[in-house]
Design an enzyme around this catalytic site. Structure first.
Site, PDB file in Angstrom:
ATOM      1  N   CYS A 135       3.546   1.614   2.656  1.00 38.18           N
ATOM      2  CA  CYS A 135       4.800   0.894   2.407  1.00 38.18           C
ATOM      3  C   CYS A 135       5.753   1.749   1.578  1.00 38.18           C
ATOM      4  O   CYS A 135       6.971   1.753   1.807  1.00 38.18           O
ATOM      5  CB  CYS A 135       4.525  -0.413   1.668  1.00 38.18           C
ATOM      6  SG  CYS A 135       3.523  -1.593   2.590  1.00 38.18           S
ATOM      7  N   ASP A 161       8.536  25.269 -33.839  1.00 33.88           N
ATOM      8  CA  ASP A 161       9.630  25.680 -34.711  1.00 33.88           C
ATOM      9  C   ASP A 161       9.173  25.435 -36.147  1.00 33.88           C
ATOM     10  O   ASP A 161       8.378  24.523 -36.398  1.00 33.88           O
ATOM     11  CB  ASP A 161      10.876  24.858 -34.394  1.00 33.88           C
ATOM     12  CG  ASP A 161      12.000  25.117 -35.376  1.00 33.88           C
ATOM     13  OD1 ASP A 161      12.377  26.284 -35.537  1.00 33.88           O
ATOM     14  OD2 ASP A 161      12.463  24.145 -35.999  1.00 33.88           O
ATOM     15  N   ASP A 221      16.920  24.286 -31.023  1.00 34.85           N
ATOM     16  CA  ASP A 221      15.630  24.298 -30.341  1.00 34.85           C
ATOM     17  C   ASP A 221      15.749  23.856 -28.892  1.00 34.85           C
ATOM     18  O   ASP A 221      14.808  24.034 -28.114  1.00 34.85           O
ATOM     19  CB  ASP A 221      14.628  23.370 -31.054  1.00 34.85           C
ATOM     20  CG  ASP A 221      14.320  23.823 -32.466  1.00 34.85           C
ATOM     21  OD1 ASP A 221      14.300  25.047 -32.687  1.00 34.85           O
ATOM     22  OD2 ASP A 221      14.100  22.965 -33.335  1.00 34.85           O
ATOM     23  N   CYS A 232       0.842  -1.197   0.000  1.00 38.85           N
ATOM     24  CA  CYS A 232       0.000   0.000   0.000  1.00 38.85           C
ATOM     25  C   CYS A 232       0.875   1.244   0.000  1.00 38.85           C
ATOM     26  O   CYS A 232       2.097   1.173   0.014  1.00 38.85           O
ATOM     27  CB  CYS A 232      -0.932   0.008   1.210  1.00 38.85           C
ATOM     28  SG  CYS A 232      -0.062   0.147   2.782  1.00 38.85           S
ATOM     29  N   ASP A 244      12.890  20.371 -33.292  1.00 39.66           N
ATOM     30  CA  ASP A 244      13.638  19.174 -33.690  1.00 39.66           C
ATOM     31  C   ASP A 244      15.138  19.366 -33.752  1.00 39.66           C
ATOM     32  O   ASP A 244      15.871  18.391 -33.917  1.00 39.66           O
ATOM     33  CB  ASP A 244      13.154  18.682 -35.058  1.00 39.66           C
ATOM     34  CG  ASP A 244      13.626  19.595 -36.186  1.00 39.66           C
ATOM     35  OD1 ASP A 244      13.732  20.815 -35.958  1.00 39.66           O
ATOM     36  OD2 ASP A 244      13.890  19.085 -37.291  1.00 39.66           O
TER      37      ASP A 244
END
Length: 764
Positions: A41, A445, A660, A38, A656
């Protein structure tokens, strides 16, 4: 001999008092943990790990049953010794540290593994429960006390031994968990039955509660088994990715094929891949032609044609051709390994909302124990018998187990990130998942993200009296050493005309502007018109033509020669790019969802706005940010986050390239196209494995659905306890019904999370 559970955590292997090297990067260690039941724990293991010297961060995930620890290695100690100390800390806390092999075996286990204990519990409990149903129809099937004792006792102390063991560890550490509640509650029911039986007058059959304790233990075991089955489904994506790696590769040695384990393959080796086989590692296609199915890696349903020189990704499926590839990456450096690592990182990450849940869980069990005592005392003060009061308190203990609370968030994150990975969307961490659903602005971009990213040289116009071919040859020679898309377009145009290129000398790149150098003894500059303006260059008769080309949406550069009279314009170069397939539709989808879309470009305003209109963007509405230098993209993102009107916005940045990366890091959520660079992918919180802009809307959608599941799960987890505890305390729930409700809460949370696996991505 000292029991393993009480072994002390070993000190550093270095001299006494040796401190970790703060300047060294922390070591990240993953440890499988068995025995957690649980949310309490989770908090207990995290506290134990954080007490180990050198630990900087410890995050424990109940759904994956694992811990991720960042720890500074002490001087004179190796990584193995550091990991051993952490494993000892887990064992000392009362849990079982697992090796990677044990975790893998646990995940690959049969769906019916562990059901034998549940089946035994059901078989022993059924005769105890059937008389209760018979009584509804006036039938008296009640078993004698000795028979009830014989059936319930093995369930209580043999099948339920795990609850006593884990509950004892928790109690000894002055903490509580689900096992402690179950152990106390069922023991009270069993003990009460024993007392009533032994104290009853001869010939009198008292009402016993053996069936309550036996059924509760059985129902909890059933619930944990159902949870384990559901967890296997949430980790299916990881197991599927691991399954993409073949065990054997066909190594080409002196023209002969030789089968070797994939682990022995090295960079530079030549491998043969037969039709229909999976590629064992990343490589470059050396000979042969084929189509490759990359769907499990990118989500792209159609095979991709591959010719000589094409990049190949390990794990994808070769088509109809026999090919030979040269290995370019092995082991952890392959794309597949990086994908698996990203998904594992996301599934191991802890959402911020989960930290609040963990704080609640830390005090939850002690509070429940107090409520149970108050219930016991309250009923006795109200005049109820000790028997009735104890049964009410037992019901409170049983229904309050916080299993569902600990599973609510990680189960949804695992299911969401797993199904996203199957569709080519890699979510790097839980924070990106949480923030993405709140996004109200998406910035793109332009080059390589919204456009194909491979501009063509559409016009080369020399100044009057200049030799066109000589100038094109000079421009291409100057650009021959650059990987910039515009530079490649110039080189390709010159090669298409059969021009021989010369090696440039004294070449210098000017960031965001262009380059300069010498070709055949002549000094040239080639770059943007903005740079030419900064250099105070007068384009002369070419100025009008440059303006006309920009108005048509072209990106215009100028070739300038440095002479004894200064800088003189020699030619104009016009470049054009094409929108990516699906870019127009992707932007329309985002706007339909109420999101603002913005394009950020380094191009001149005319070119940027012309492309924006082709993509359906409105420059007049501020949806285009043009002439933004690479170093200023992060500032542009921050400007979108905090607008002049004082409003704050959640911004997603999609890019990409290397330039960037700062913008991706500055955004609330960075999304990197997988066809871009590793730098961009590391800076981004989400990676789109194929360059399809439609994946942006899909990533935001799966984020929204996952967060919705987290909230639903937390609502139901709290609702079970908030409604169940008062009902049990007031006597409306028996321990058996409470046990069933507790087990149902965990199963419902896992089942609700697994509904995410039905999600389908774009064009799915």
């Amino acid at each position: 001999m000292t029991p393993e559970s009480t072994l002390p955590v070993p000190a550093f292997a270095a001299a006494p008092g040796a401190a970790p090297d703060a300047s060294a990067p922390p070591l990240e260690i993953d440890i499988g943990i068995g025995g957690m039941t649980c949310a309490s724990c989770v908090g207990r293991v995290e506290r134990a790990l954080r007490k180990v010297p050198g630990v900087q961060m410890a995050a424990v995930n109940l759904a994956t049953e694992s811990a991720r620890i960042a720890v500074a290695v002490a001087p004179g100690e190796d990584a193995a010794a550091t990991e051993a100390r952490l494993r000892r800390a887990v064992r000392t806390a009362g849990y079982e540290p697992r090796t990677a092999e044990a975790v893998a075996a646990h995940e690959d286990a049969s769906p019916w593994a562990g059901f034998d204990r549940v089946a035994m519990g059901l078989a022993l409990s059924a005769p105890l429960v059937l008389p209760m149903f018979g009584a509804l129809f006036g039938l008296h099937w009640m078993l004698p006390a000795w028979a009830q004792f014989a059936l319930a006792t093995p369930v209580q102390f043999i099948l339920g031994a795990r609850f006593y063991k884990a509950g004892w560890h928790a109690a000894r550490a002055f903490t509580g968990n689900m096992d402690l509640l179950v152990a106390i509650g069922t023991s009270a029911g069993w003990g009460l039955s024993m007392w009533l039986w032994l104290a009853a007058p001869a010939g009198h059959m008292p009402h016993l509660y053996f069936e309550a304790s036996a059924v509760v233990v059985t129902l909890v075991l059933l619930g944990k088994w159902l949870e384990a089955r559901a967890k296997q489904q949430t980790t299916a994506a990881i197991r599927a990715l691991h399954g993409l790696r073949p065990d054997v590769a066909h190594l080409l040695v002196k023209g002969q094929e030789q089968d070797v384990p994939v682990g022995e393959v090295m960079v530079g080796d030549e491998l043969v891949v037969r039709p229909g086989e999976r590629l064992p590692v990343d490589g470059v296609l050396q000979s042969g032609e084929t189509q490759v199915d990359e769907s499990m890696l990118t989500g792209e349903p159609l095979p991709v044609v591959k010719d000589a020189g094409a990049l190949l990704t390990g794990g994808s499926i070769n088509g109809e051709g026999r090919i030979v590839l040269t290995v370019r990456a092995v082991g952890s450096e392959t794309v597949l390994s990086k994908i698996i690592r990203l998904v594992e990182d996301a599934q191991a990450a802890k959402a911020s909302i989960q930290r609040l849940v963990d704080q609640v869980a830390n005090v939850f069990v002690p509070v429940v124990l107090v409520i149970a005592l108050i219930t016991l005392a309250g009923w006795m003060l109200a005049g109820a018998s000790g028997e009735v009061a104890l049964i009410r308190a037992v019901a409170v203990l049983v229904i309050a187990c916080p299993c569902a609370l600990g599973l609510a968030t990680p189960a949804a994150i695992m299911a969401g990130t797993g199904v996203a990975a199957e569709h080519g969307i890699l979510i790097k961490d839980a924070q990106a998942l949480e923030l993405a659903h709140r996004a109200d602005t998406v910035a793109f971009d332009k080059t390589g993200t919204l456009t194909v990213g491979q501009p063509r040289l559409t016009a080369f116009e020399p100044a009057a009296g200049q030799d066109r071919k000589a100038l094109l040859q000079a421009a291409a020679s100057l650009q021959s050493g650059s990987e910039h898309p515009l530079a490649r377009a110039v080189v390709q145009a010159a090669q298409a005309e059969g021009l021989a290129l010369a090696a440039p000398e004294a070449l210098r790149a000017v960031a965001g502007r262009g380059s300069e150098g010498e070709v055949d003894g002549q000094s040239y500059l080639l770059g943007s018109l903005r740079w030419m303006g900064e250099l105070k260059l007068d384009l002369g008769p070419l100025a009008g033509r440059a303006a006309a080309l920009q108005a048509e949406g072209a990106t215009v550069s100028a070739l300038v020669q440095r002479t004894g009279r200064g800088l003189e314009a020699r030619a104009l170069l016009a470049f054009a790019d094409e929108p990516k397939p699906g870019a127009l539709e992707a932007l329309a989808q985002l706007r339909a969802k109420g999101l603002r879309t913005v394009m950020i470009s380094g191009d001149n305003r005319g070119a940027a706005e012309a492309m924006a209109r082709r993509l359906g963007l409105d420059p007049d509405a501020g949806e285009v940010m043009a002439e933004v230098l690479p170093g200023d993209k992060a500032a542009a993102v921050r400007a979108l986050q905090h607008t002049p009107d004082g409003q704050t916005h959640t911004v997603v940045m999609v890019g990409d390239g290397v330039n960037d990366a700062p913008a991706l890091a500055a955004a609330d959520v960075g999304m990197a196209m997988g066809n871009g660079t590793d730098v961009a992918m590391h800076a981004a919180g989400i990676t789109l494995m194929r360059g399809d802009p439609l994946l942006v809307a899909a990533a935001l959608d799966i984020s929204r659905r996952t967060v919705m599941k987290i909230r639903q799960n937390l609502f139901w987890a709290f609702a079970y306890n908030v409604a169940g505890i008062p009902l049990a305390a007031l006597g409306y729930l028996s321990p058996v019904v409470a046990g069933a409700a507790m087990a149902l809460s965990s199963v419902s949370v896992m089942t609700n999370a697994l509904l995410l696996k039905r999600w389908r991505g774009p064009r799915g």
